[in-house]
Scaffold this active site. Structure first.
Site, PDB file in Angstrom:
ATOM      1  N   HIS A   1       0.998  -1.285   0.114  1.00 13.84           N
ATOM      2  CA  HIS A   1       0.040  -0.079  -0.158  1.00 13.84           C
ATOM      3  C   HIS A   1       0.819   1.214   0.177  1.00 13.84           C
ATOM      4  CE1 HIS A   1      -3.916   2.182   1.693  1.00 13.84           C
ATOM      5  NE2 HIS A   1      -3.136   3.037   0.908  1.00 13.84           N
TER       6      HIS A   1
ATOM      7  N   TRP B   1       3.848   5.304   5.198  1.00  9.99           N
ATOM      8  CA  TRP B   1       3.455   6.619   5.779  1.00  9.99           C
ATOM      9  C   TRP B   1       4.144   7.183   7.115  1.00  9.99           C
ATOM     10  CZ3 TRP B   1      -2.111   3.968   6.422  1.00  9.99           C
ATOM     11  CH2 TRP B   1      -2.613   3.533   4.897  1.00  9.99           C
TER      12      TRP B   1
ATOM     13  N   TYR C   1      -1.789  12.257  11.682  1.00  9.19           N
ATOM     14  CA  TYR C   1      -0.634  12.205  10.467  1.00  9.19           C
ATOM     15  C   TYR C   1      -0.932  13.512   9.634  1.00  9.19           C
ATOM     16  CZ  TYR C   1      -4.019  10.215   7.430  1.00  9.19           C
ATOM     17  OH  TYR C   1      -5.239   9.888   6.594  1.00  9.19           O
TER      18      TYR C   1
ATOM     19  N   GLU D   1       0.298   7.908  -3.431  1.00 10.03           N
ATOM     20  CA  GLU D   1       1.018   7.414  -2.317  1.00 10.03           C
ATOM     21  C   GLU D   1       2.412   8.569  -2.289  1.00 10.03           C
ATOM     22  OE1 GLU D   1       0.585   5.252   0.360  1.00 10.03           O
ATOM     23  OE2 GLU D   1      -1.338   5.277  -0.895  1.00 10.03           O
TER      24      GLU D   1
ATOM     25  N   LYS E   1       0.685  12.108  -1.230  1.00 14.92           N
ATOM     26  CA  LYS E   1       0.002  12.139   0.090  1.00 14.92           C
ATOM     27  C   LYS E   1       0.988  12.087   0.948  1.00 14.92           C
ATOM     28  CE  LYS E   1      -4.104  10.713   2.692  1.00 14.92           C
ATOM     29  NZ  LYS E   1      -5.247   9.750   2.845  1.00 14.92           N
ATOM     30  N   HIS E   2       1.837  10.937   1.117  1.00 17.26           N
ATOM     31  CA  HIS E   2       2.621  10.557   2.475  1.00 17.26           C
ATOM     32  C   HIS E   2       4.113  10.802   2.165  1.00 17.26           C
ATOM     33  CE1 HIS E   2      -1.059   8.636   3.796  1.00 17.26           C
ATOM     34  NE2 HIS E   2      -1.087   7.769   2.545  1.00 17.26           N
TER      35      HIS E   2
END
Ligand SMILES: *[C@@H]1O[C@H](CO)[C@@H](O)[C@H](O)[C@H]1NC(C)=O
Ligand SMILES: *[C@@H]1O[C@H](CO)[C@@H](O)[C@H](O)[C@H]1NC(C)=O
Length: 412
Positions: free
Chosen positions: A84, A87, A95, A142, A145-146
């Site tokens: 996935h 993070w 977060y 991914e 965002k992270h």
């Protein structure tokens, strides 16, 4: 984990060496400058303010390597969880997200390729899957965002920063961590295997994983009491690129699985027993999604197309991808250190970026990378969309079109 992993690991080590040579002075690309992080502190454990956020992850100090078990639709090999992401959590279960939208890149494949990391990209194509088939968009999400919230990956943390190199480090680190976390294998070792009838308890699943990561628990994700995610938590001593990932308990209580009655369903409605790659006709010792190493692309054969490691149609005589009808027969001939291919239409080559076979085509010298057809050393191919029904799709060299595929050989 599939038996493919040791060889992939070896390959990526080789590639790493090659890229370091290629990039010369850019040593921070792959390995950073450990000397710059002397006596780094463990993230989430500092008692005073730490100034250098290039050697200390903050505010996102706890890093989660998150994994999927997708069964409907199934993604990735039947006997492996998929990636996935990676993070950064704020050490308290909250977060930050989308920390730098100026680094929102839609060309993740091109970025990875531009740093020569085709093995990384091939691995992601098999193990980092979007359930709707939009891998490239998923990777972008991914990262943006992270990834942009990881302080040690900030461009200013690199000496002689090359634009987007931190993106490559993000995906490489995530893949490297994932390879050390073979969830399928770890659960199976405790008798927890996919089943349409059996159910499991949270404590049994936690115990199975704690047997491999002593002293810490994981976050388990369920939908309708069906296990579909595992999050592995770490604190990090030093940077994400070069630091030590120390297993940690979850920084918040986010498990969504019931105490008991947890379903762990097989992918593809099977029994959960690892299956050999369709089209290879060989035993389960063959890495899922590739043809048998050592017997690639010789004589006459079909060019089978794989999506998420599963066979989906083949290449027809003009070089296009088709899912219905008869596969074209290709003839492979040795050429230098690689081979050429031809069909009834003529020689095959990459013409303006597109796989094409015809009488006026100049033959490309292809190679096999990990059992997959490669042009210019790159085994990633893509199409504007997944072929279906009677529609043929152009096949582009490289992963820049929406639907990424790999091409393997089936001798006939
Ligand atoms: C730990 O370091 C971070 C980053 O400098 C800081 O924001 C945080 O307040 C520090 N924690 C403590 C308990 O001092
Ligand atoms: C990726 O996209 C960014 C932003 O659009 C661009 O600056 C960069 O050159 C691209 N990288 C490659 C390798 O195409």
């Amino acid at each position: 984990m599939p038996s493919a992993l040791p060889s992939l690991r070896t390959l990526s080590k080789l590639a790493l060496g090659g890229v370091q040579v290629l990039l010369g002075s850019g040593q921070t690309v792959l390995g950073g400058t450990p000397a710059a992080c002397s006596n780094p502190q463990l993230s989430c454990h500092n008692t005073t303010v730490v100034a250098d956020l290039c050697c200390f992850n903050a505010p996102g100090g706890q890093l989660l390597q998150t994994q999927f078990w997708d069964t409907d639709p199934a993604t990735g090999p039947d006997d492996s969880w998929t990636i996935h992401g990676l993070w950064p959590d704020r050490c308290d279960g909250t977060y930050d997200a989308n920390c730098d939208t100026t680094r929102d890149y839609s060309n993740i494949s091109a970025i990875i390729q531009s740093f020569g990391k085709t093995d990384l990209l091939s691995y992601m194509q098999t193990y980092w899957k979007d359930y709707q088939g939009n891998d490239q968009t998923f990777w972008q999400h991914e990262w943006t965002k992270h990834g942009t919230c990881i302080s040690t990956l900030n461009p200013e943390c690199y000496s002689d920063h090359k634009a987007t190199e931190e993106v490559v480090d993000f995906f490489q680190k995530t893949v490297d961590l994932f390879k050390t976390l073979p969830s399928y294998e770890w659960l199976a070792a405790a008798g927890i295997t996919p089943s349409t009838s059996q159910t499991y308890t949270t404590s049994a699943i936690q115990a199975a994983l704690a047997a491999k990561r002593p002293g810490v628990s994981v976050t388990l994700g369920c939908k309708s009491s069906t296990l579909n995610e595992i999050w592995y938590h770490y604190d990090v001593r030093g940077s994400v690129q070069t630091g030590e990932f120390v297993p940690a308990d979850p920084d918040g209580t986010k498990s969504t699985c019931p105490a008991s009655g947890i379903k762990y369903l097989p992918k593809n409605g099977g029994t959960g027993t690892p299956t050999s790659a369709p089209g290879t006709g060989t035993s389960t010792s063959v890495p899922t999604g590739t043809s048998a190493p050592g017997t690639p692309f010789s004589g006459k054969g079909y060019l089978n197309v794989q999506v998420s490691g599963a066979k989906k149609g083949c290449i027809i005589s003009a070089g296009t991808w088709y899912t219905t009808g008869t596969c074209a027969t290709f003839t492979s001939a040795t050429s230098g250190s690689g081979f050429t291919l031809s069909s009834s239409k003529g020689k095959c080559g990459v013409v303006s970026g597109v796989l094409t076979c015809g009488s006026s085509v100049t033959a490309t010298s292809f190679t096999a990378v990990n059992g997959q057809l490669a042009a210019g050393g790159n085994a990633v191919w893509s199409a504007d969309q997944a072929a279906s029904g009677s529609t043929q799709e152009k096949v582009y060299a490289g992963g820049d079109h929406a639907s990424q595929i790999s091409i393997v050989w089936q001798s006939i």
